[in-house]
Write a protein that holds these residues in place. Structure first.
Motif, PDB file in Angstrom:
ATOM      1  N   ILE A 292      15.807 -41.772  -3.992  1.00  0.00           N
ATOM      2  CA  ILE A 292      16.478 -41.568  -5.164  1.00  0.00           C
ATOM      3  C   ILE A 292      17.428 -40.150  -5.133  1.00  0.00           C
ATOM      4  O   ILE A 292      18.653 -40.514  -4.598  1.00  0.00           O
ATOM      5  CB  ILE A 292      15.912 -41.366  -6.396  1.00  0.00           C
ATOM      6  N   CYS A 293      16.285 -39.333  -4.510  1.00  0.00           N
ATOM      7  CA  CYS A 293      17.300 -37.952  -3.878  1.00  0.00           C
ATOM      8  C   CYS A 293      18.522 -37.791  -3.223  1.00  0.00           C
ATOM      9  O   CYS A 293      19.401 -37.917  -3.434  1.00  0.00           O
ATOM     10  CB  CYS A 293      16.816 -37.062  -4.407  1.00  0.00           C
ATOM     11  N   ARG A 294      18.274 -39.133  -1.527  1.00  0.00           N
ATOM     12  CA  ARG A 294      18.837 -38.825  -1.027  1.00  0.00           C
ATOM     13  C   ARG A 294      19.896 -39.829  -1.023  1.00  0.00           C
ATOM     14  O   ARG A 294      21.264 -39.271  -1.023  1.00  0.00           O
ATOM     15  CB  ARG A 294      18.088 -39.499  -0.218  1.00  0.00           C
ATOM     16  N   GLU A 295      19.853 -40.991  -1.508  1.00  0.00           N
ATOM     17  CA  GLU A 295      20.558 -41.267  -1.777  1.00  0.00           C
ATOM     18  C   GLU A 295      22.370 -40.933  -2.895  1.00  0.00           C
ATOM     19  O   GLU A 295      22.959 -41.552  -3.684  1.00  0.00           O
ATOM     20  CB  GLU A 295      20.154 -43.209  -2.837  1.00  0.00           C
ATOM     21  N   LEU A 296      21.684 -40.287  -4.334  1.00  0.00           N
ATOM     22  CA  LEU A 296      22.201 -39.200  -4.719  1.00  0.00           C
ATOM     23  C   LEU A 296      22.727 -38.029  -4.426  1.00  0.00           C
ATOM     24  O   LEU A 296      23.885 -37.461  -5.225  1.00  0.00           O
ATOM     25  CB  LEU A 296      21.687 -39.202  -6.128  1.00  0.00           C
ATOM     26  N   GLY A 297      22.304 -37.611  -3.252  1.00  0.00           N
ATOM     27  CA  GLY A 297      22.251 -36.217  -2.697  1.00  0.00           C
ATOM     28  C   GLY A 297      22.790 -35.475  -4.000  1.00  0.00           C
ATOM     29  O   GLY A 297      23.111 -33.811  -3.216  1.00  0.00           O
ATOM     30  N   LEU A 298      20.738 -35.123  -3.552  1.00  0.00           N
ATOM     31  CA  LEU A 298      20.692 -34.385  -4.220  1.00  0.00           C
ATOM     32  C   LEU A 298      19.481 -33.643  -3.405  1.00  0.00           C
ATOM     33  O   LEU A 298      19.026 -34.185  -2.421  1.00  0.00           O
ATOM     34  CB  LEU A 298      19.800 -34.955  -5.867  1.00  0.00           C
ATOM     35  N   SER A 299      19.052 -32.631  -3.618  1.00  0.00           N
ATOM     36  CA  SER A 299      18.111 -31.536  -3.161  1.00  0.00           C
ATOM     37  C   SER A 299      16.439 -32.300  -3.535  1.00  0.00           C
ATOM     38  O   SER A 299      16.419 -31.345  -5.086  1.00  0.00           O
ATOM     39  CB  SER A 299      18.125 -30.161  -3.201  1.00  0.00           C
ATOM     40  N   VAL A 300      15.412 -32.220  -3.072  1.00  0.00           N
ATOM     41  CA  VAL A 300      13.938 -32.284  -3.862  1.00  0.00           C
ATOM     42  C   VAL A 300      13.542 -31.400  -4.355  1.00  0.00           C
ATOM     43  O   VAL A 300      13.058 -31.699  -5.847  1.00  0.00           O
ATOM     44  CB  VAL A 300      13.445 -33.545  -3.015  1.00  0.00           C
ATOM     45  N   ARG A 301      13.689 -30.885  -3.395  1.00  0.00           N
ATOM     46  CA  ARG A 301      13.732 -29.069  -4.093  1.00  0.00           C
ATOM     47  C   ARG A 301      14.305 -28.633  -5.378  1.00  0.00           C
ATOM     48  O   ARG A 301      13.387 -27.812  -6.173  1.00  0.00           O
ATOM     49  CB  ARG A 301      13.808 -27.591  -2.607  1.00  0.00           C
ATOM     50  N   GLU A 302      15.711 -28.906  -5.141  1.00  0.00           N
ATOM     51  CA  GLU A 302      16.115 -28.411  -6.408  1.00  0.00           C
ATOM     52  C   GLU A 302      16.025 -29.435  -7.582  1.00  0.00           C
ATOM     53  O   GLU A 302      15.221 -28.093  -8.971  1.00  0.00           O
ATOM     54  CB  GLU A 302      17.698 -28.329  -6.734  1.00  0.00           C
ATOM     55  N   ILE A 303      15.574 -30.364  -7.573  1.00  0.00           N
ATOM     56  CA  ILE A 303      14.924 -32.040  -8.990  1.00  0.00           C
ATOM     57  C   ILE A 303      13.509 -31.349  -9.124  1.00  0.00           C
ATOM     58  O   ILE A 303      13.411 -30.682 -10.414  1.00  0.00           O
ATOM     59  CB  ILE A 303      14.788 -32.916  -8.914  1.00  0.00           C
ATOM     60  N   VAL A 304      12.401 -30.580  -8.315  1.00  0.00           N
ATOM     61  CA  VAL A 304      10.912 -30.310  -8.704  1.00  0.00           C
ATOM     62  C   VAL A 304      11.270 -29.142  -9.517  1.00  0.00           C
ATOM     63  O   VAL A 304      10.797 -28.436 -10.622  1.00  0.00           O
ATOM     64  CB  VAL A 304      10.855 -30.340  -7.369  1.00  0.00           C
ATOM     65  N   ASP A 305      12.400 -27.617  -8.591  1.00  0.00           N
ATOM     66  CA  ASP A 305      12.130 -26.511  -8.672  1.00  0.00           C
ATOM     67  C   ASP A 305      12.718 -26.959 -11.352  1.00  0.00           C
ATOM     68  O   ASP A 305      12.324 -25.740 -12.176  1.00  0.00           O
ATOM     69  CB  ASP A 305      13.315 -25.674  -8.335  1.00  0.00           C
TER      70      ASP A 305
END
Length: 85
Positions: A63-76
């Protein structure tokens, strides 16, 4: 898991879902388009985005890859939201 039951999403999982849903809502992508890229059905993606089921790490990464998001930022961000509930 005993009896084949799934663990219900806890505060952290619900926070991850809410953050991703907010980001997803700002895109022009449909759930129908994103779902196969994540490896789930559109209805399962809807349940993930509503926080009804736990998002696994592979799904979160996709999901993060497709939406251009950072997994780390989402988790933080989810960790911070969970701590402030």
């Amino acid at each position: 898991m005993p009896g084949g039951q799934n663990t219900p999403p806890g505060p952290f999982s619900r926070a991850v879902a809410a953050i991703i849903r907010d980001e997803f809502d700002q895109t022009s992508m449909s759930q129908r388009a994103l779902a196969p890229l994540v490896g789930v059905s559109p209805s399962q993606l809807g349940r993930l985005l509503r926080g009804e089921v736990v998002i696994d790490l592979q799904q979160l990464d996709a999901i993060c890859r497709e939406l251009g998001l950072s997994v780390r930022e989402i988790v933080d961000a989810a960790d911070f939201a969970r701590l402030t509930e």
